[in-house]
Design an enzyme around this catalytic site. Structure first.
Site, PDB file in Angstrom:
ATOM      1  N   GLU A  50       7.623   0.760   7.826  1.00 56.75           N
ATOM      2  CA  GLU A  50       6.581   1.735   7.507  1.00 56.75           C
ATOM      3  C   GLU A  50       6.137   2.439   8.784  1.00 56.75           C
ATOM      4  O   GLU A  50       6.020   1.833   9.841  1.00 56.75           O
ATOM      5  CB  GLU A  50       5.376   1.018   6.872  1.00 56.75           C
ATOM      6  CG  GLU A  50       4.261   1.965   6.466  1.00 56.75           C
ATOM      7  CD  GLU A  50       3.058   1.260   5.840  1.00 56.75           C
ATOM      8  OE1 GLU A  50       2.321   1.914   5.096  1.00 56.75           O
ATOM      9  OE2 GLU A  50       2.869   0.053   6.104  1.00 56.75           O
ATOM     10  N   LYS A 119       3.831   6.419  -1.381  1.00 53.76           N
ATOM     11  CA  LYS A 119       3.052   5.204  -1.595  1.00 53.76           C
ATOM     12  C   LYS A 119       2.027   5.396  -2.710  1.00 53.76           C
ATOM     13  O   LYS A 119       1.204   6.311  -2.667  1.00 53.76           O
ATOM     14  CB  LYS A 119       2.351   4.831  -0.280  1.00 53.76           C
ATOM     15  CG  LYS A 119       1.664   3.476  -0.249  1.00 53.76           C
ATOM     16  CD  LYS A 119       1.151   3.218   1.163  1.00 53.76           C
ATOM     17  CE  LYS A 119       0.610   1.815   1.356  1.00 53.76           C
ATOM     18  NZ  LYS A 119       0.217   1.589   2.776  1.00 53.76           N
ATOM     19  N   CYS A 160       4.352  -1.308   1.645  1.00 49.88           N
ATOM     20  CA  CYS A 160       3.273  -2.164   2.142  1.00 49.88           C
ATOM     21  C   CYS A 160       2.316  -2.653   1.049  1.00 49.88           C
ATOM     22  O   CYS A 160       2.636  -3.552   0.290  1.00 49.88           O
ATOM     23  CB  CYS A 160       2.520  -1.441   3.260  1.00 49.88           C
ATOM     24  SG  CYS A 160       1.554  -2.542   4.330  1.00 49.88           S
TER      25      CYS A 160
END
Length: 283
Positions: A50, A119, A160
């Site tokens: 990331e 995301k 994440c």
């Protein structure tokens, strides 16, 4: 045909735990160099971490953001084609129509952009005395799932914080994914508590391989990443795990083993769909 099937049943995955600096050009150069190294070691699917092209932080996202396609993704396209691999481009801050996203771009062996994943779940947390972070100060959330196909298996993407949401992994399993990849930068509070636990949970719940690619740890950074990029099997075993330094983690993914586990513990056919369901509201 038998030999071909056997060859496709296993493949090498590589996770690049990059030491990220504040100089984008240096990050891109070193990332591409490590991708080439992974390819020489037989990796067929390679993932970057990331925010691999810039420091992780709300003040940095607008400063380093770029369009897709743009400078960073052009480099990824070129190195994927050069190495003839599937390259999961970790994530970069993306600017689109005045909004910013935390975005993962995936490239095929011919350099084609296969899919772009933004995301879904923004990292807005407050652990008193430990860490407060609000991605939503500058980022907007994505609104779509992203999978891509390889000759080996279908791969599902998260970034994440997305790994905390079991429903996302379940949707990907329903859609035939056998490997879930989460480029991520957990921190020194959540990392030791939940990083490995969440990966093992998602892997066992869905009988899939789970891989996480973290930046290397930089104790001088404003946000200190946990590191420990990891690969977990569908049985919940940790197959490979990095320390905190810059490195490449390799793991041979055995899809025959995955099929055996699903046969031995057939949870998919035993789900009580008459009582409950996890469903996608969008394609």
């Amino acid at each position: 045909m038998v030999l071909l099937e056997k060859a496709m049943a296993t493949f090498r995955l590589a996770l690049i735990q990059l030491q990220v600096s504040s100089v984008k050009s240096d990050n891109l150069t070193r990332a591409c160099g490590l991708v080439r190294e992974a390819a020489t070691q037989g990796a067929k699917i390679v993932s970057l971490p990331e925010c691999f092209n810039c420091p992780y932080g709300t003040k940095y996202f607008p400063q380093y953001a770029e369009k897709i396609p743009g400078e960073s993704t052009q480099k990824l396209s070129e190195v994927a084609k050069e190495c003839s691999i599937y390259l999961i481009g970790g994530s970069v801050p993306e600017e689109d129509a005045g909004k910013f996203y935390n975005t993962c771009a995936v490239f095929g062996p011919d350099g084609t952009l296969l899919v772009k994943y933004r995301k879904l779940h923004l990292f807005d947390i407050d652990v008193p005395g430990k860490i407060t972070f609000h991605e939503s100060e500058t980022l907007s959330p994505g609104d779509s799932f992203s999978t891509f196909d390889t000759p080996y298996c279908r791969v599902g993407l998260g970034i994440c914080y997305d790994i905390r949401f079991a429903e996302l992994a379940q949707i990907y399993a329903q859609r035939g994914c056998q490997l879930l990849v989460y480029p991520g930068a957990f921190n020194l509070t959540t990392g030791p508590a939940h990083w490995e636990l969440l990966q093992r949970g998602r892997a066992v719940d869905n009988q899939v391989y789970v891989a996480t690619a973290s930046p290397a740890r930089d104790d001088q950074a404003s946000y200190v990443a946990w590191g420990h990029s990891t690969v977990v099997s569908p049985w919940g075993d940790v197959l490979a795990k990095a320390g905190t330094e810059e490195t490449i983690v390799y793991s041979d993914i055995d899809l025959k083993r995955l099929a055996e586990i699903r046969q031995q513990i057939p949870i998919f056919s035993q789900k009580r769909s008459d009582l409950y369901a996890v469903e996608a509201k969008k394609p």
